[in-house]
Design a protein around this motif. Structure first.
Motif, PDB file in Angstrom:
ATOM      1  N   GLY A 150      43.217 115.226 -24.515  1.00 34.98           N
ATOM      2  CA  GLY A 150      43.103 116.285 -25.522  1.00 34.98           C
ATOM      3  C   GLY A 150      41.780 117.023 -25.429  1.00 34.98           C
ATOM      4  O   GLY A 150      41.730 118.257 -25.566  1.00 34.98           O
ATOM      5  N   ASN A 151      40.688 116.292 -25.189  1.00 34.89           N
ATOM      6  CA  ASN A 151      39.377 116.940 -25.064  1.00 34.89           C
ATOM      7  C   ASN A 151      39.319 117.851 -23.845  1.00 34.89           C
ATOM      8  O   ASN A 151      38.728 118.943 -23.895  1.00 34.89           O
ATOM      9  CB  ASN A 151      38.280 115.879 -24.958  1.00 34.89           C
ATOM     10  CG  ASN A 151      38.053 115.154 -26.277  1.00 34.89           C
ATOM     11  OD1 ASN A 151      38.455 115.633 -27.338  1.00 34.89           O
ATOM     12  ND2 ASN A 151      37.419 114.005 -26.215  1.00 34.89           N
ATOM     13  N   VAL A 152      39.917 117.410 -22.746  1.00 36.83           N
ATOM     14  CA  VAL A 152      39.931 118.251 -21.537  1.00 36.83           C
ATOM     15  C   VAL A 152      40.715 119.540 -21.813  1.00 36.83           C
ATOM     16  O   VAL A 152      40.282 120.634 -21.436  1.00 36.83           O
ATOM     17  CB  VAL A 152      40.541 117.492 -20.347  1.00 36.83           C
ATOM     18  CG1 VAL A 152      40.777 118.434 -19.172  1.00 36.83           C
ATOM     19  CG2 VAL A 152      39.619 116.360 -19.915  1.00 36.83           C
ATOM     20  N   ALA A 153      41.875 119.408 -22.469  1.00 33.12           N
ATOM     21  CA  ALA A 153      42.667 120.598 -22.776  1.00 33.12           C
ATOM     22  C   ALA A 153      41.892 121.554 -23.671  1.00 33.12           C
ATOM     23  O   ALA A 153      41.872 122.776 -23.444  1.00 33.12           O
ATOM     24  CB  ALA A 153      43.981 120.188 -23.431  1.00 33.12           C
ATOM     25  N   ASP A 154      41.247 121.021 -24.706  1.00 31.97           N
ATOM     26  CA  ASP A 154      40.455 121.856 -25.620  1.00 31.97           C
ATOM     27  C   ASP A 154      39.363 122.620 -24.865  1.00 31.97           C
ATOM     28  O   ASP A 154      39.209 123.845 -25.024  1.00 31.97           O
ATOM     29  CB  ASP A 154      39.806 120.980 -26.693  1.00 31.97           C
ATOM     30  CG  ASP A 154      40.566 121.026 -28.009  1.00 31.97           C
ATOM     31  OD1 ASP A 154      41.639 121.651 -28.058  1.00 31.97           O
ATOM     32  OD2 ASP A 154      40.088 120.428 -28.987  1.00 31.97           O
ATOM     33  N   THR A 155      38.594 121.896 -24.065  1.00 35.54           N
ATOM     34  CA  THR A 155      37.472 122.524 -23.367  1.00 35.54           C
ATOM     35  C   THR A 155      37.953 123.432 -22.236  1.00 35.54           C
ATOM     36  O   THR A 155      37.292 124.429 -21.926  1.00 35.54           O
ATOM     37  CB  THR A 155      36.522 121.453 -22.807  1.00 35.54           C
ATOM     38  OG1 THR A 155      37.270 120.507 -22.012  1.00 35.54           O
ATOM     39  CG2 THR A 155      35.834 120.699 -23.942  1.00 35.54           C
ATOM     40  N   TYR A 156      39.091 123.099 -21.633  1.00 33.16           N
ATOM     41  CA  TYR A 156      39.643 123.943 -20.569  1.00 33.16           C
ATOM     42  C   TYR A 156      40.021 125.317 -21.131  1.00 33.16           C
ATOM     43  O   TYR A 156      39.642 126.357 -20.576  1.00 33.16           O
ATOM     44  CB  TYR A 156      40.869 123.266 -19.966  1.00 33.16           C
ATOM     45  CG  TYR A 156      41.460 123.977 -18.768  1.00 33.16           C
ATOM     46  CD1 TYR A 156      41.072 123.649 -17.473  1.00 33.16           C
ATOM     47  CD2 TYR A 156      42.424 124.972 -18.924  1.00 33.16           C
ATOM     48  CE1 TYR A 156      41.617 124.297 -16.370  1.00 33.16           C
ATOM     49  CE2 TYR A 156      42.975 125.630 -17.834  1.00 33.16           C
ATOM     50  CZ  TYR A 156      42.570 125.283 -16.552  1.00 33.16           C
ATOM     51  OH  TYR A 156      43.118 125.933 -15.471  1.00 33.16           O
ATOM     52  N   PHE A 157      40.760 125.326 -22.240  1.00 32.82           N
ATOM     53  CA  PHE A 157      41.181 126.602 -22.817  1.00 32.82           C
ATOM     54  C   PHE A 157      40.009 127.350 -23.445  1.00 32.82           C
ATOM     55  O   PHE A 157      39.993 128.591 -23.462  1.00 32.82           O
ATOM     56  CB  PHE A 157      42.293 126.380 -23.841  1.00 32.82           C
ATOM     57  CG  PHE A 157      43.583 125.922 -23.231  1.00 32.82           C
ATOM     58  CD1 PHE A 157      44.170 126.635 -22.201  1.00 32.82           C
ATOM     59  CD2 PHE A 157      44.192 124.758 -23.651  1.00 32.82           C
ATOM     60  CE1 PHE A 157      45.347 126.210 -21.610  1.00 32.82           C
ATOM     61  CE2 PHE A 157      45.366 124.327 -23.069  1.00 32.82           C
ATOM     62  CZ  PHE A 157      45.955 125.052 -22.045  1.00 32.82           C
ATOM     63  N   ASN A 158      39.011 126.618 -23.925  1.00 26.23           N
ATOM     64  CA  ASN A 158      37.819 127.296 -24.429  1.00 26.23           C
ATOM     65  C   ASN A 158      37.045 127.955 -23.300  1.00 26.23           C
ATOM     66  O   ASN A 158      36.494 129.049 -23.463  1.00 26.23           O
ATOM     67  CB  ASN A 158      36.925 126.305 -25.179  1.00 26.23           C
ATOM     68  CG  ASN A 158      35.778 126.985 -25.890  1.00 26.23           C
ATOM     69  OD1 ASN A 158      35.966 127.955 -26.614  1.00 26.23           O
ATOM     70  ND2 ASN A 158      34.568 126.490 -25.677  1.00 26.23           N
ATOM     71  N   ALA A 159      37.008 127.283 -22.137  1.00 27.23           N
ATOM     72  CA  ALA A 159      36.346 127.885 -20.977  1.00 27.23           C
ATOM     73  C   ALA A 159      37.084 129.156 -20.544  1.00 27.23           C
ATOM     74  O   ALA A 159      36.455 130.174 -20.214  1.00 27.23           O
ATOM     75  CB  ALA A 159      36.281 126.889 -19.828  1.00 27.23           C
ATOM     76  N   LEU A 160      38.422 129.096 -20.534  1.00 25.66           N
ATOM     77  CA  LEU A 160      39.197 130.297 -20.210  1.00 25.66           C
ATOM     78  C   LEU A 160      38.948 131.398 -21.242  1.00 25.66           C
ATOM     79  O   LEU A 160      38.846 132.579 -20.891  1.00 25.66           O
ATOM     80  CB  LEU A 160      40.688 129.961 -20.168  1.00 25.66           C
ATOM     81  CG  LEU A 160      41.194 129.171 -18.955  1.00 25.66           C
ATOM     82  CD1 LEU A 160      42.678 128.861 -19.115  1.00 25.66           C
ATOM     83  CD2 LEU A 160      40.966 129.953 -17.661  1.00 25.66           C
ATOM     84  N   ARG A 161      38.843 131.001 -22.515  1.00 20.60           N
ATOM     85  CA  ARG A 161      38.591 131.971 -23.577  1.00 20.60           C
ATOM     86  C   ARG A 161      37.250 132.673 -23.348  1.00 20.60           C
ATOM     87  O   ARG A 161      37.169 133.916 -23.418  1.00 20.60           O
ATOM     88  CB  ARG A 161      38.595 131.258 -24.929  1.00 20.60           C
ATOM     89  CG  ARG A 161      38.413 132.166 -26.141  1.00 20.60           C
ATOM     90  CD  ARG A 161      37.928 131.363 -27.349  1.00 20.60           C
ATOM     91  NE  ARG A 161      38.698 130.154 -27.539  1.00 20.60           N
ATOM     92  CZ  ARG A 161      39.789 130.057 -28.276  1.00 20.60           C
ATOM     93  NH1 ARG A 161      40.242 131.130 -28.911  1.00 20.60           N
ATOM     94  NH2 ARG A 161      40.414 128.901 -28.402  1.00 20.60           N
ATOM     95  N   THR A 162      36.210 131.893 -23.075  1.00 17.42           N
ATOM     96  CA  THR A 162      34.888 132.493 -22.896  1.00 17.42           C
ATOM     97  C   THR A 162      34.834 133.346 -21.621  1.00 17.42           C
ATOM     98  O   THR A 162      34.133 134.373 -21.602  1.00 17.42           O
ATOM     99  CB  THR A 162      33.808 131.408 -22.845  1.00 17.42           C
ATOM    100  OG1 THR A 162      34.108 130.467 -21.798  1.00 17.42           O
ATOM    101  CG2 THR A 162      33.712 130.675 -24.171  1.00 17.42           C
ATOM    102  N   ASP A 163      35.558 132.937 -20.581  1.00 20.35           N
ATOM    103  CA  ASP A 163      35.624 133.768 -19.377  1.00 20.35           C
ATOM    104  C   ASP A 163      36.264 135.117 -19.690  1.00 20.35           C
ATOM    105  O   ASP A 163      35.813 136.172 -19.211  1.00 20.35           O
ATOM    106  CB  ASP A 163      36.432 133.058 -18.286  1.00 20.35           C
ATOM    107  CG  ASP A 163      35.669 131.895 -17.663  1.00 20.35           C
ATOM    108  OD1 ASP A 163      34.446 131.797 -17.883  1.00 20.35           O
ATOM    109  OD2 ASP A 163      36.309 131.085 -16.956  1.00 20.35           O
ATOM    110  N   ALA A 164      37.341 135.079 -20.491  1.00 18.57           N
ATOM    111  CA  ALA A 164      38.015 136.324 -20.865  1.00 18.57           C
ATOM    112  C   ALA A 164      37.110 137.194 -21.730  1.00 18.57           C
ATOM    113  O   ALA A 164      37.091 138.425 -21.591  1.00 18.57           O
ATOM    114  CB  ALA A 164      39.314 136.009 -21.602  1.00 18.57           C
TER     115      ALA A 164
END
Length: 466
Positions: A150-164
């Motif tokens: 769950g933590n990996v998924a959270d941080t993965y999508f947050n990283a994609l969010r910040t990249d966008a």
């Protein structure tokens, strides 16, 4: 609110079929499944959880050993030299003392056997408690695995969010620079642009550059958090595989019977909460802990009653010096021992009260855990539904804001528009783009969190199957 009956699974664009059991090497963008596999292989939390489980397993073996007899062979070797004086009679009746020494060697082989026949039930309760502790450790390891995913998924999508959001800021800087250059051109050529418009455009351009720096810093931090969630060290950004916009017909990642057919949010939430409270390993763990605390109460209560121990003992001695196979002695005994804590300053009674208090606390923790699970499930479900309906709305708003900006920009080029109008349109467009990015990744984050809240984190990063 209309229930999100068909929600998009967490599907990463360009994702390859990959197991989450081991890290996957890839030369392309890193998918969510690859990030999860790396975390499951490298995350220290899992190593610690596995070690705790192994320790509990060994303690269970220790308690089971009390059901078996103990056999203790021993060998004793002794070489002793004794020095003294002896009296010797000589001619004429003379007695003379002379020094004398003597060496004595002894060997002894012995085998002792002890077996406890009865101990007032303490052995059984200790074994039960050890088994409960092992079960709790296994559930803790499973929950740690779910938490890591769950933590990996959270941080993965947050990283994609910040990249966008970095890309949004880059586009903002480019547009603000174009507006600034255009205003300066009109001021130099036409000479009708007031100085305040130039200053306003310059301020907007510089502000956009500052916003870009902040967005880039946020992205670096987000990738660092992802790296930490994966159990990796170092720094630097990953090349992440982006996600596609949600499809109205795709199911959510989690799978719970009866939820898709539910016509009301309340019905779906009731089914989801009931499922999570039964299936989640952390909920099962607190229930096992409550059972173990009840066993501890029983163990403490035994100590306040008369304790009966019945042991069978046997010992065999052999002639080590002459014939090691020949018995030179043996003994057998059946020993019964009864003890009662007549007075111990209240220590035994206090121990019972402490165990009972711990047991009440563990029961309350079960109720608290179920309430927490219900909260997490409903929040994730509602956030998922909100994000689902927000995506088309924010996408439409972004398209409208883009058209408005293009119209204002064209008017400025033709001399019919004002600097304030085009800057306002630019600001609205940036906000619309940010809203769309937030809605898109809020959807994926909520989908992953709902899946984790239901105890199905293993499904995150995989294509959902019907």
């Amino acid at each position: 609110m209309t229930p999100p009956l068909a929600l998009l699974p967490i599907v990463v664009a360009h994702a390859q079929e990959a197991s989450v059991e081991a890290p996957v090497q890839s030369t392309g963008p890193m998918t969510l499944s690859t990030a999860i596999a790396t975390a499951l292989d490298r995350q220290p939390q899992l190593v610690a959880a596995a070690a705790n489980k192994d320790a509990s397993a060994q303690r269970l073996k220790q308690t089971k050993a009390s059901y078996l007899p103990t056999v203790t062979p021993s060998y004793n070797f002794q070489n002793q030299y004794t020095f003294g004086k002896v009296q010797v009679f000589q001619g004429g009746g003379v007695i003379t003392e002379l020094p004398s020494g003597k060496t004595t060697t002894s060997r002894q082989e012995q085998v002792n056997l002890n077996y406890r026949l009865f101990d007032s039930g303490r052995r059984d309760l200790n074994a039960r408690q050890a088994q409960q502790t092992l079960t709790a450790s296994e559930l803790s390891e499973a929950n740690t695995r779910q938490t890591v995913i769950g933590n990996v998924a959270d941080t993965y999508f947050n990283a994609l969010r910040t990249d966008a959001l970095v890309r949004v800021s880059e586009a903002q800087v480019e547009r603000a620079q174009q507006i600034f250059e255009q205003i300066k051109f009109q001021a130099n050529i036409v000479g009708v642009t007031p100085p305040k418009d130039i200053l306003q455009a310059e301020a907007d351009y510089l502000t956009a550059k500052v916003n870009l720096l902040q967005a880039q810093n946020n992205a670096e931090i987000a990738h660092l958090q992802l790296r930490n969630a994966m159990g990796l060290t170092g720094s630097g950004k990953f090349n992440l595989a982006d996600v596609s916009p949600p499809s109205p017909t795709a199911p959510m990642t989690a799978q719970v019977d009866g939820v898709v057919s539910a016509t009301k949010d309340s019905d779906a939430i009731t089914k989801l909460v009931a499922f999570a409270q039964t299936k989640r390993p952390d909920t099962q763990q607190v229930e096992v802990n409550a059972a173990a605390s009840q066993t501890a109460v029983k163990i403490a209560e035994i100590s306040a009653r008369p304790i009966v121990n019945i042991d069978l003992a046997a010992g065999y001695q052999f002639d080590a010096a002459n014939d090691p196979t020949r018995q030179v002695g043996n003994n057998r005994a059946l020993v019964a021992n009864v003890t009662y804590p007549l007075f111990d300053g209240g220590a035994t009674r206090s121990n019972i009260h402490a165990a009972e208090a711990t047991q009440r606390s563990s029961v309350a923790q079960v109720q608290n855990q179920k309430q927490q699970v219900a909260l997490e499930v409903e929040q994730a479900w509602r956030n998922l539904g909100q994000a689902r309906v927000s995506i088309p709305a924010t996408e439409a708003a972004r398209a409208a804001a883009n058209k408005n900006y293009e119209a204002a920009s064209e008017s400025l080029k033709l001399g019919a528009g004002s600097t304030v109008e085009v800057i306002t349109a630019q600001t609205s467009l940036v906000q619309a783009e940010i809203n769309y990015v937030q809605a898109l990744y809020n959807f994926y984050t909520a989908d992953a969190r709902l899946t984790r809240a239901l105890g199905q984190a293993e499904r995150i990063g995989r294509t959902a199957t019907k």
